[in-house]
Design an enzyme around this catalytic site. Structure first.
Site, PDB file in Angstrom:
ATOM      1  N   PRO A 119       0.832  -1.368  -0.008  1.00 41.61           N
ATOM      2  CA  PRO A 119       0.101   0.119   0.182  1.00 41.61           C
ATOM      3  C   PRO A 119       1.039   1.304   0.032  1.00 41.61           C
ATOM      4  O   PRO A 119       2.071   1.251   0.668  1.00 41.61           O
ATOM      5  CB  PRO A 119      -0.843  -0.165   1.219  1.00 41.61           C
ATOM      6  CG  PRO A 119      -0.403  -1.520   1.723  1.00 41.61           C
ATOM      7  CD  PRO A 119       0.503  -2.079   1.232  1.00 41.61           C
ATOM      8  N   GLY A 151       3.469   4.048   5.371  1.00 40.30           N
ATOM      9  CA  GLY A 151       4.256   3.626   6.317  1.00 40.30           C
ATOM     10  C   GLY A 151       5.012   2.314   5.972  1.00 40.30           C
ATOM     11  O   GLY A 151       5.816   1.741   7.068  1.00 40.30           O
ATOM     12  N   LEU A 152       4.791   1.657   4.988  1.00 40.08           N
ATOM     13  CA  LEU A 152       5.254   0.407   4.691  1.00 40.08           C
ATOM     14  C   LEU A 152       6.662   0.465   3.786  1.00 40.08           C
ATOM     15  O   LEU A 152       7.062  -0.588   3.308  1.00 40.08           O
ATOM     16  CB  LEU A 152       4.342  -0.464   4.321  1.00 40.08           C
ATOM     17  CG  LEU A 152       3.071  -0.908   5.254  1.00 40.08           C
ATOM     18  CD1 LEU A 152       2.285  -1.905   4.450  1.00 40.08           C
ATOM     19  CD2 LEU A 152       3.677  -1.651   6.339  1.00 40.08           C
ATOM     20  N   GLY A 153       6.931   1.743   3.420  1.00 38.14           N
ATOM     21  CA  GLY A 153       8.105   1.894   2.690  1.00 38.14           C
ATOM     22  C   GLY A 153       8.075   1.494   1.216  1.00 38.14           C
ATOM     23  O   GLY A 153       8.897   1.245   0.449  1.00 38.14           O
ATOM     24  N   SER A 154       6.840   1.834   0.484  1.00 40.51           N
ATOM     25  CA  SER A 154       6.371   1.720  -0.848  1.00 40.51           C
ATOM     26  C   SER A 154       7.321   2.288  -1.692  1.00 40.51           C
ATOM     27  O   SER A 154       7.884   1.646  -2.736  1.00 40.51           O
ATOM     28  CB  SER A 154       5.055   1.945  -1.159  1.00 40.51           C
ATOM     29  OG  SER A 154       5.072   2.251  -2.493  1.00 40.51           O
ATOM     30  N   ALA A 187      10.488   3.360  -1.236  1.00 42.53           N
ATOM     31  CA  ALA A 187      12.054   3.022  -1.283  1.00 42.53           C
ATOM     32  C   ALA A 187      11.784   1.507  -1.913  1.00 42.53           C
ATOM     33  O   ALA A 187      12.922   1.076  -2.416  1.00 42.53           O
ATOM     34  CB  ALA A 187      12.251   2.752   0.215  1.00 42.53           C
ATOM     35  N   ALA A 188      11.095   0.873  -1.762  1.00 43.67           N
ATOM     36  CA  ALA A 188      10.836  -0.603  -2.118  1.00 43.67           C
ATOM     37  C   ALA A 188      10.820  -0.507  -3.803  1.00 43.67           C
ATOM     38  O   ALA A 188      11.542  -1.303  -4.387  1.00 43.67           O
ATOM     39  CB  ALA A 188       9.816  -1.306  -1.800  1.00 43.67           C
ATOM     40  N   ASP A 211      14.144   3.763   6.129  1.00 46.59           N
ATOM     41  CA  ASP A 211      13.523   3.028   5.048  1.00 46.59           C
ATOM     42  C   ASP A 211      14.250   2.179   4.093  1.00 46.59           C
ATOM     43  O   ASP A 211      14.355   0.722   3.890  1.00 46.59           O
ATOM     44  CB  ASP A 211      12.457   3.788   4.488  1.00 46.59           C
ATOM     45  CG  ASP A 211      11.081   4.029   5.153  1.00 46.59           C
ATOM     46  OD1 ASP A 211      11.294   4.019   6.414  1.00 46.59           O
ATOM     47  OD2 ASP A 211      10.196   4.299   4.462  1.00 46.59           O
TER      48      ASP A 211
HETATM   49  O1  PMV Z   1       8.375   5.858   5.748  1.00 44.83           O
HETATM   50  P1  PMV Z   1       7.383   5.948   7.078  1.00 44.83           P
HETATM   51  O2  PMV Z   1       6.098   6.644   7.056  1.00 44.83           O
HETATM   52  O3  PMV Z   1       7.728   4.640   7.498  1.00 44.83           O
HETATM   53  O4  PMV Z   1       8.182   7.097   8.009  1.00 44.83           O
HETATM   54  C1  PMV Z   1       9.575   6.968   8.110  1.00 44.83           C
HETATM   55  C2  PMV Z   1      10.069   6.987   9.516  1.00 44.83           C
HETATM   56  C3  PMV Z   1      10.177   8.493   9.923  1.00 44.83           C
HETATM   57  O5  PMV Z   1      10.953   8.294  11.275  1.00 44.83           O
HETATM   58  C4  PMV Z   1       8.723   9.234  10.488  1.00 44.83           C
HETATM   59  C5  PMV Z   1      10.840   9.362   9.121  1.00 44.83           C
HETATM   60  C6  PMV Z   1      12.407   8.868   8.766  1.00 44.83           C
HETATM   61  O6  PMV Z   1      12.864   9.720   7.907  1.00 44.83           O
HETATM   62  O7  PMV Z   1      13.049   8.141   9.513  1.00 44.83           O
END
Ligand code: PMV
Length: 309
Positions: free
Chosen positions: A93, A97-100, A102-103, A144
């Site tokens: 998704p 917050g699951l790193g879409s 970067a993946a 991430d």
């Molecule tokens: O990408 P997310 O939504 O998992 O967030 C990353 C984590 C944060 O600490 C909020 C931001 C960061 O750059 O580390």
């Protein structure tokens, strides 16, 4: 045709505080992945993205982050920009917050490496992906891209050597998706503003989140799930004071604990996205039902494997 993929991730502890130099713990989700396929193209470098009817042509939109990624790659390996169509599909998704992001970037780098027959060390993959994370998010900590590229549980401190995390016993995490997309950089900016307005109070919260991450690392080493759950609950309360939770996230967290989870917290940037709950196997079904009844969009169940040195 060339294929490549990269995993997604969840942050167990330390989100937001990690931006300020505190440690964070993140684990890969190896079964939830972004995929790319690469084929020769007659119209230059092109990306096909899910849910986008039009392709991205890098000769007309060279500043698109994925086009920049290929340009950076080509420069690094002194290669002409390849005429290739890169089709992206992802089970992850987006903006949750699951790193879409970067993946997808990692899968692109791996796919290009195979396509051009270049072996790319993990450290280089990480650098290339981090540069694109900066385009997407402004000031990412780098957690991430690191956990996704290395596909290993990490104890991560910004600008420090990566520490692979030990985990004595496998444990189950349920991921409750609010279904609300939230841009990480918005939540990160809100915390920055809070930090500037109320520095000493916010600093204290950030330091406490860091302390929790150190304790959590020890719990994972020992396999102390009860203590780990309690740390998750504590971490969630601190994230609430950083203003990155929402009523929906709070409700999902409370209901998970009431249904038997050992602990629960939001995961990632917050303001939407996902929460996570640590559960014993016998409670997994109950907690899943409670999350769905409380309005979770979907619940993903994942077993974090043991890792010993
Ligand atoms: O990408 P997310 O939504 O998992 O967030 C990353 C984590 C944060 O600490 C909020 C931001 C960061 O750059 O580390």
């Amino acid at each position: 045709m060339i294929e490549a993929s990269a995993c997604s991730k969840i942050i167990l502890f330390g989100e937001h505080a990690v931006v300020y130099g505190q440690p964070a713990i993140a684990v890969p989700l190896v079964d939830l992945r972004a995929h790319v396929t690469l084929q020769p193209s007659e119209v230059g470098l092109v990306f096909e993205l899910p849910r986008l009817t039009e392709s991205i042509h890098c000769d007309t939109t060279p500043s698109h982050p994925f086009c920049v990624l290929v340009q950076n790659f080509s420069q690094r390996y002194e290669h002409n920009l390849p005429n290739v169509c890169i089709k992206i599909t992802s089970q992850i998704p987006i903006a949750s917050g699951l790193g879409s992001g970067a993946a997808i970037s990692t899968a692109i780098v791996r796919g290009l490496g195979s396509y051009l027959d270049i072996e790319i060390p993990l450290e280089t993959q990480n650098e290339l992906v981090y540069a694109i994370e900066k385009l997407f998010h402004g000031t990412p900590s780098g957690i991430d891209n690191s956990v996704i590229v290395f596909e290993k549980p990490l104890f991560f401190i910004r600008e420090h050597a990566l520490e692979m995390l030990e985990n004595k016993l496998p444990f189950r995490i349920l991921i409750g998706d609010t279904g609300v997309t939230a841009e990480t950089h918005v939540a990160v900016s809100a915390v920055r503003q809070l930090y500037e307005e109320r520095t000493s109070k916010t600093r204290a919260v950030i330091d406490e989140i860091g302390r929790i991450a150190y304790e959590a690392r020890d719990c994972m080493k020992r396999g102390s799930w009860r203590d780990l759950g309690a740390l998750m609950n504590h971490n969630h309360r601190l994230l609430q004071t950083l203003t990155v939770s929402t009523n929906q996230l709070d409700l999902l967290v409370t209901q998970a604990v009431e249904a038997g989870a050992l602990g629960a917290k939001l995961s990632g940037g917050g303001r939407g996205g996902n929460m996570i709950a640590l559960v014993e196997e016998r409670d997994a079904e109950n907690v899943t039902e409670a999350l769905l009844k409380t309005g979770a969009h979907q619940v993903i169940s994942t077993l974090i494997p043991s890792v010993t040195r």
